[in-house]
Design a protein around this motif. Structure first.
Motif, PDB file in Angstrom:
ATOM      1  N   GLY A 143      39.448  26.599  53.847  1.00  0.00           N
ATOM      2  CA  GLY A 143      38.369  27.321  53.974  1.00  0.00           C
ATOM      3  C   GLY A 143      39.060  28.528  53.101  1.00  0.00           C
ATOM      4  O   GLY A 143      38.470  29.539  53.563  1.00  0.00           O
ATOM      5  N   ASN A 144      39.396  27.933  51.977  1.00  0.00           N
ATOM      6  CA  ASN A 144      40.094  30.120  51.418  1.00  0.00           C
ATOM      7  C   ASN A 144      38.709  29.682  50.501  1.00  0.00           C
ATOM      8  O   ASN A 144      37.928  29.386  49.010  1.00  0.00           O
ATOM      9  CB  ASN A 144      41.292  29.709  50.505  1.00  0.00           C
ATOM     10  CG  ASN A 144      42.420  29.547  51.163  1.00  0.00           C
ATOM     11  OD1 ASN A 144      42.414  30.472  52.243  1.00  0.00           O
ATOM     12  ND2 ASN A 144      43.655  29.245  50.572  1.00  0.00           N
ATOM     13  N   VAL A 145      38.947  31.597  50.195  1.00  0.00           N
ATOM     14  CA  VAL A 145      38.074  31.953  48.761  1.00  0.00           C
ATOM     15  C   VAL A 145      38.630  33.275  48.099  1.00  0.00           C
ATOM     16  O   VAL A 145      39.087  34.137  49.141  1.00  0.00           O
ATOM     17  CB  VAL A 145      36.454  31.623  48.653  1.00  0.00           C
ATOM     18  CG1 VAL A 145      36.774  32.732  50.187  1.00  0.00           C
ATOM     19  CG2 VAL A 145      35.587  33.033  48.201  1.00  0.00           C
ATOM     20  N   SER A 146      38.655  33.822  46.981  1.00  0.00           N
ATOM     21  CA  SER A 146      38.831  34.674  46.419  1.00  0.00           C
ATOM     22  C   SER A 146      37.657  35.611  46.077  1.00  0.00           C
ATOM     23  O   SER A 146      37.215  34.413  44.635  1.00  0.00           O
ATOM     24  CB  SER A 146      40.025  34.755  45.539  1.00  0.00           C
ATOM     25  OG  SER A 146      40.442  35.771  44.516  1.00  0.00           O
ATOM     26  N   ILE A 147      37.682  36.698  45.910  1.00  0.00           N
ATOM     27  CA  ILE A 147      36.267  37.779  45.889  1.00  0.00           C
ATOM     28  C   ILE A 147      36.888  39.073  44.854  1.00  0.00           C
ATOM     29  O   ILE A 147      37.038  39.539  45.677  1.00  0.00           O
ATOM     30  CB  ILE A 147      35.090  37.792  46.639  1.00  0.00           C
ATOM     31  CG1 ILE A 147      35.069  36.623  47.209  1.00  0.00           C
ATOM     32  CG2 ILE A 147      34.327  38.449  46.135  1.00  0.00           C
ATOM     33  CD1 ILE A 147      34.551  36.655  48.784  1.00  0.00           C
ATOM     34  N   TYR A 148      36.314  38.747  43.574  1.00  0.00           N
ATOM     35  CA  TYR A 148      36.669  39.778  42.832  1.00  0.00           C
ATOM     36  C   TYR A 148      35.900  41.245  42.677  1.00  0.00           C
ATOM     37  O   TYR A 148      34.395  40.186  41.767  1.00  0.00           O
ATOM     38  CB  TYR A 148      38.030  39.684  41.971  1.00  0.00           C
ATOM     39  CG  TYR A 148      38.391  40.810  41.383  1.00  0.00           C
ATOM     40  CD1 TYR A 148      39.208  42.177  41.492  1.00  0.00           C
ATOM     41  CD2 TYR A 148      37.804  41.629  39.458  1.00  0.00           C
ATOM     42  CE1 TYR A 148      39.102  43.088  40.564  1.00  0.00           C
ATOM     43  CE2 TYR A 148      37.688  42.642  39.076  1.00  0.00           C
ATOM     44  CZ  TYR A 148      39.001  43.381  39.466  1.00  0.00           C
ATOM     45  OH  TYR A 148      39.041  44.337  38.663  1.00  0.00           O
ATOM     46  N   ASN A 149      35.561  42.506  43.103  1.00  0.00           N
ATOM     47  CA  ASN A 149      34.379  42.990  42.366  1.00  0.00           C
ATOM     48  C   ASN A 149      35.000  43.765  40.943  1.00  0.00           C
ATOM     49  O   ASN A 149      36.052  44.446  41.290  1.00  0.00           O
ATOM     50  CB  ASN A 149      34.776  44.371  44.175  1.00  0.00           C
ATOM     51  CG  ASN A 149      32.941  45.141  43.549  1.00  0.00           C
ATOM     52  OD1 ASN A 149      32.468  45.454  42.197  1.00  0.00           O
ATOM     53  ND2 ASN A 149      31.916  45.272  44.532  1.00  0.00           N
ATOM     54  N   ALA A 150      34.247  43.731  40.287  1.00  0.00           N
ATOM     55  CA  ALA A 150      34.710  43.754  39.018  1.00  0.00           C
ATOM     56  C   ALA A 150      34.693  45.503  38.505  1.00  0.00           C
ATOM     57  O   ALA A 150      35.079  46.399  37.989  1.00  0.00           O
ATOM     58  CB  ALA A 150      34.020  43.513  37.383  1.00  0.00           C
ATOM     59  N   ASP A 151      33.568  45.909  39.805  1.00  0.00           N
ATOM     60  CA  ASP A 151      32.847  47.712  39.448  1.00  0.00           C
ATOM     61  C   ASP A 151      33.964  48.223  40.012  1.00  0.00           C
ATOM     62  O   ASP A 151      34.065  49.643  39.788  1.00  0.00           O
ATOM     63  CB  ASP A 151      31.950  47.858  40.542  1.00  0.00           C
ATOM     64  CG  ASP A 151      30.695  46.887  39.349  1.00  0.00           C
ATOM     65  OD1 ASP A 151      31.378  46.965  38.308  1.00  0.00           O
ATOM     66  OD2 ASP A 151      29.261  47.462  39.791  1.00  0.00           O
TER      67      ASP A 151
END
Length: 420
Positions: A143-151
């Motif tokens: 159940g992995n996920v990777s989330i990058y906020n570019a701001d």
């Protein structure tokens, strides 16, 4: 462990979609850029090209023989080791968000029956995170996920993430890197979604990297048997549970610099992976059910071209090569293991290696290609990374140059993002 898959969802690879302008109204679709370069510090160990004279571990031969045997024992057969690239199970979808996305508190989920208070720090670090509206984690038990906020430069990674019946996102574990641009790409102990504490974002092979035939970073490999009690930098922890001569969590492997890749007839995907293994190396990241590279999960893609990338075959078939075309398998037995903790105390960059990629310019490029909504014909369950702020794109100067007459229809402008 699924050893291979056919692709089924969506991703936009390459440059921006064509800009079409008609009678004063226009649409400006732009695509996700999940490129790894520039997210972490310029001297991140995941960006470092390996020098030609990289040392080899004293027990390298035994380590690689053990790895080869694992590829035989787990879904392979004598003389035909199984090596794959996970793209639809046991690997992470990658999402780019911005401050335009709604803020949500991710709720810690006690899926392991830990003692009271285990979640206090997680709840604090997960509060007020910007999440894409149609976030969809890997559907396997990971159940992995990777989330990058570019701001903001914030990286959030989750393990066993799910959306609860009340609509709140929750996860059993994971972590946050607040300012990724000064991070080496690892989480503070004991956080992170990978068993080694290394950022999934740092080592995952991107869909468009396979499509374009170039990977400019260290690539991650999961294997069934990892050495117990040994942690090799840049890993910060381990789930290794095998005593004996096994590869350690975080240990680097590579194809020797003098190995002639042109002497082999590899499939396009195997050649791309092999070149990265020679130039940047392979890092051991997790215990798994098969010898598998970490590929970008199809859930996070807008235009999925994995069928094209793998030529209508399964990923493990492409890594093994097409016998009908006289292709060779990925040269697993030609790898060498580097010493434990290789690179931890080295000055950077080494004199005989190319300059490492990354830095402010790369981060800016990443932010400028922040994701838009998927095309209208995308599957309902395809991921839709967030809309970028209008200020990220210099559309007015572009439009001034294109508008030639009132009511004119100008079409076909295609912008190509800079590849680092």
């Amino acid at each position: 462990m699924i050893t291979g898959t056919r692709a089924r969802s969506w991703f936009v690879a390459g440059g921006l979609a064509p800009l079409v302008i008609a009678t004063g109204a226009f649409a400006a679709p732009h695509e996700p850029d999940t490129a790894v370069e520039g997210v972490f510090a310029p001297d991140s160990p995941f960006y470092r090209p390996l020098p030609d004279d990289t040392p080899v571990a004293a027990d390298s031969e035994a380590l690689i023989a053990g790895l080869y045997q694992q590829a035989i024992d787990y879904f392979g057969r004598p003389g035909q080791p199984n090596v794959t690239i996970n793209i639809d199970n046991y690997t992470a979808p990658l999402y780019i968000t911005s401050t335009d996305d709604p803020q949500q508190d991710i709720r810690p989920w006690n899926c392991q029956d830990k003692e009271e208070g285990w979640d206090a720090e997680l709840a604090e670090m997960w509060s007020g995170q910007h999440l894409p509206s149609n976030l969809k984690p890997d559907g396997s038990s990971d159940g992995n996920v990777s989330i990058y906020n570019a701001d903001t430069g914030t990286l959030v990674e989750l393990w066993q993430a799910r959306q609860a019946p009340d609509g709140v996102w929750e996860a059993c574990w994971g972590g946050v890197i607040e300012d990724a641009s000064v991070s080496p790409g690892t989480f503070a102990v004991p956080y992170g979604a990978s068993a080694g504490g290394m950022a999934l974002w740092a080592y995952t092979i991107r869909h468009d990297e396979l499509l374009e035939g170039e990977i400019n970073h260290v690539i991650g490999l999961t294997i069934p048997e990892i050495k117990k009690g040994v942690i090799s930098w840049p890993a910060t922890r381990t789930d290794g549970r095998v005593d004996g001569t096994e590869i350690a969590m975080g240990q680097l492997l590579r194809l020797p610099a003098d190995f002639d890749l042109d002497s082999l007839n590899l499939s396009p995907s195997a050649r791309t992976v092999a070149q990265a293994a020679q130039d940047y190396g392979i890092v051991i990241t997790d215990t798994s059910g098969a010898v598998a590279f970490a590929g970008e999960h199809e859930f996070g893609l807008v235009d999925n071209r994995y069928d094209e990338i793998f030529r209508g075959r399964y990923a493990y078939e492409e890594m093994a090569g097409d016998p009908a075309l006289g292709e060779d398998p990925f040269p697993l037995q030609e790898l060498v293991a580097l010493p434990v903790d290789y690179g931890k105390d080295l000055p950077w960059p080494p004199e005989d290696a190319p300059a490492a990629v990354g830095g402010d310019e790369a981060v800016a490029t990443l932010a400028e290609t922040n994701a838009a909504s998927p095309p209208s014909d995308a599957r309902p369950n395809a991921a839709s990374p967030a809309e970028a702020p209008d200020a990220a794109f210099p559309w007015p100067p572009v439009l001034i140059g294109l508008l030639v007459a009132a009511g004119a229809v100008v079409a076909g402008l295609t912008l190509r993002r800079r590849r680092l």
